[in-house]
Scaffold this motif. Structure first.
Motif, PDB file in Angstrom:
ATOM      1  N   THR A   1      -6.025  -1.153  -0.824  1.00 57.09           N
ATOM      2  CA  THR A   1      -6.016  -2.607  -0.690  1.00 57.09           C
ATOM      3  C   THR A   1      -6.574  -3.269  -1.943  1.00 57.09           C
ATOM      4  O   THR A   1      -6.046  -4.293  -2.414  1.00 57.09           O
ATOM      5  N   LEU A   2      -7.627  -2.700  -2.501  1.00 57.23           N
ATOM      6  CA  LEU A   2      -8.195  -3.245  -3.741  1.00 57.23           C
ATOM      7  C   LEU A   2      -7.195  -3.156  -4.888  1.00 57.23           C
ATOM      8  O   LEU A   2      -7.043  -4.101  -5.671  1.00 57.23           O
ATOM      9  N   ALA A   3      -6.511  -2.006  -4.987  1.00 53.73           N
ATOM     10  CA  ALA A   3      -5.537  -1.823  -6.067  1.00 53.73           C
ATOM     11  C   ALA A   3      -4.388  -2.810  -5.964  1.00 53.73           C
ATOM     12  O   ALA A   3      -3.773  -3.172  -6.976  1.00 53.73           O
ATOM     13  N   ALA A   4      -4.098  -3.279  -4.750  1.00 56.26           N
ATOM     14  CA  ALA A   4      -3.029  -4.255  -4.538  1.00 56.26           C
ATOM     15  C   ALA A   4      -3.501  -5.688  -4.773  1.00 56.26           C
ATOM     16  O   ALA A   4      -2.721  -6.631  -4.579  1.00 56.26           O
ATOM     17  N   GLY A   5      -4.756  -5.857  -5.191  1.00 52.09           N
ATOM     18  CA  GLY A   5      -5.262  -7.197  -5.492  1.00 52.09           C
ATOM     19  C   GLY A   5      -5.972  -7.873  -4.345  1.00 52.09           C
ATOM     20  O   GLY A   5      -6.151  -9.090  -4.351  1.00 52.09           O
ATOM     21  N   GLY A   6      -6.422  -7.081  -3.352  1.00 51.83           N
ATOM     22  CA  GLY A   6      -7.031  -7.664  -2.159  1.00 51.83           C
ATOM     23  C   GLY A   6      -8.418  -8.231  -2.342  1.00 51.83           C
ATOM     24  O   GLY A   6      -8.903  -8.943  -1.476  1.00 51.83           O
ATOM     25  N   GLY A   7      -9.083  -7.923  -3.452  1.00 47.71           N
ATOM     26  CA  GLY A   7     -10.419  -8.439  -3.690  1.00 47.71           C
ATOM     27  C   GLY A   7     -11.326  -7.385  -4.277  1.00 47.71           C
ATOM     28  O   GLY A   7     -10.879  -6.486  -4.995  1.00 47.71           O
ATOM     29  N   ILE A   8     -12.600  -7.482  -3.950  1.00 44.29           N
ATOM     30  CA  ILE A   8     -13.622  -6.560  -4.432  1.00 44.29           C
ATOM     31  C   ILE A   8     -14.104  -5.716  -3.261  1.00 44.29           C
ATOM     32  O   ILE A   8     -14.242  -6.212  -2.140  1.00 44.29           O
ATOM     33  N   GLY A   9     -14.355  -4.441  -3.516  1.00 49.19           N
ATOM     34  CA  GLY A   9     -14.832  -3.560  -2.456  1.00 49.19           C
ATOM     35  C   GLY A   9     -15.699  -2.454  -3.007  1.00 49.19           C
ATOM     36  O   GLY A   9     -15.765  -2.245  -4.221  1.00 49.19           O
ATOM     37  N   ILE A  10     -16.363  -1.758  -2.096  1.00 45.65           N
ATOM     38  CA  ILE A  10     -17.213  -0.622  -2.456  1.00 45.65           C
ATOM     39  C   ILE A  10     -16.473   0.679  -2.170  1.00 45.65           C
ATOM     40  O   ILE A  10     -15.828   0.819  -1.123  1.00 45.65           O
ATOM     41  N   SER A  11     -16.580   1.627  -3.099  1.00 43.36           N
ATOM     42  CA  SER A  11     -15.959   2.933  -2.905  1.00 43.36           C
ATOM     43  C   SER A  11     -16.817   3.998  -3.549  1.00 43.36           C
ATOM     44  O   SER A  11     -17.560   3.737  -4.506  1.00 43.36           O
ATOM     45  N   ALA A  12     -16.702   5.209  -3.033  1.00 43.96           N
ATOM     46  CA  ALA A  12     -17.283   6.353  -3.736  1.00 43.96           C
ATOM     47  C   ALA A  12     -16.492   6.564  -5.019  1.00 43.96           C
ATOM     48  O   ALA A  12     -15.258   6.437  -5.033  1.00 43.96           O
ATOM     49  N   SER A  13     -17.189   6.858  -6.100  1.00 44.41           N
ATOM     50  CA  SER A  13     -16.505   7.024  -7.388  1.00 44.41           C
ATOM     51  C   SER A  13     -15.491   8.161  -7.335  1.00 44.41           C
ATOM     52  O   SER A  13     -14.455   8.120  -8.001  1.00 44.41           O
TER      53      SER A  13
END
Length: 310
Positions: free
Chosen positions: A237-249
């Motif tokens: 979702t983030l890669a599609a431009g959905g906003g900012i999010g937290i992820s494990a590196s």
């Protein structure tokens, strides 16, 4: 004839032990490497031989009867003894062979274990891999798992653990989103941005975003208009431009490498928990287990260290 009955009873007790623990003929069959019908028939024959009902069957699950509860712990001991004999035989052969059952969560399986399997199989062609991915915490001993990869500290005294690396959590967004809305410089700035959050499937709780601010770790829960219950869906979702999010590196690294995500707020990122390989003490001398642990350690050093700089 007596020998045949004794063998059938032994087989039935092993099938009953696993089915009673897992609550399903299908799960027991997968654990034992046989068909569900074979497990069901073995348990039925055992019940006929003993003259008691051991399991209550429904369309969705199995539960132990009162008589079954009394016998189950003894059957489990028999199963453990059989597995220890099997492990001793494998250790005596010296060379890694047989089926290696590995359990992990979906993200760990996709980004760490899966990519490590082809090279391992090329080096040890006599070993077959049965990789089981599930975000629920499985009982490694009861389900006959040889190796599990988990996040967090070891809480089961029946298991041995080896640290593979830290779990680094940070914020990410797509280049397109940042070009349109700007890049936050502090976690407080997230209130002005679209955010994508994660919900735990097991508890339904919303993930609290960790940041290290002023030398101490603090958590925030942004008002997210998109909430998903799979970590892979967060980064997609983030890669599609959905906003900012937290992820494990570890999960975000391939997206960063392709230019689909950009790490932000890196000075506020945290290392929370560790990624550990765990295995039953009964497997400590299994050549296939030992070989895969060494292979996984080398792979983890490259993958986790590489993702930490993304």
């Amino acid at each position: 004839m007596k020998e045949q009955i004794a063998l059938e009873r032994l087989t039935g007790l092993i099938a009953f032990a696993r089915a009673g623990s897992l609550g399903s003929f299908t799960a027991a069959a997968r654990s034992l490497g046989i068909s569900p019908s074979a497990v069901s028939k073995s348990v039925q024959r055992l019940e006929q031989q003993l003259g008691v009902s051991l399991l209550t069957r429904t369309t969705r699950s199995l539960t132990l009867t009162a008589e079954g509860m009394e016998l189950h712990e003894r059957a489990l001991k028999l199963l453990r003894d059989a597995e220890e004999i099997d492990q001793a035989a494998k250790a005596a052969r010296g060379e890694p062979t047989g089926t290696l059952r590995i359990a992990a969560s979906l993200p760990i399986g996709i980004h760490l274990i899966g990519p490590a399997l082809p090279a391992f199989r090329e080096r040890y062609p006599q070993v077959s891999i049965d990789l089981r991915l599930d975000d629920r915490l499985v009982d490694v001993v009861e389900q006959g798992i040889d190796i599990a990869v988990r996040i967090g500290e070891l809480a089961d005294s029946r298991l041995i653990a080896r640290r593979l690396g830290p779990l680094r959590l940070g914020a990410y967004a797509s280049p397109a989103y940042l070009a349109k809305y700007g890049t936050p410089e502090h976690p407080d700035d997230l209130a002005e941005h679209e955010t994508v959050n994660f919900r735990y499937q097991s508890s339904g709780q919303i993930f609290r975003w960790p940041f290290r601010i002023g030398g101490r770790e603090t958590d925030i829960v942004p008002a997210s208009h998109i909430v998903v219950d799979a970590s892979e869906a967060v980064v997609a979702t983030l890669a599609a431009g959905g906003g900012i999010g937290i992820s494990a590196s570890l999960i975000a690294a391939p997206y960063v490498a392709r230019g689909e995500l950009v790490p932000i707020l890196q000075s506020f990122a945290v290392e929370r928990d560790t990624i550990n390989a765990v295995w039953p003490s009964s497997r400590r001398n299994n050549p296939a287990v030992k070989a895969f642990l060494e292979h996984l350690r080398d792979v983890a050093e490259r993958v986790i260290a590489g993702s930490a700089v993304s």
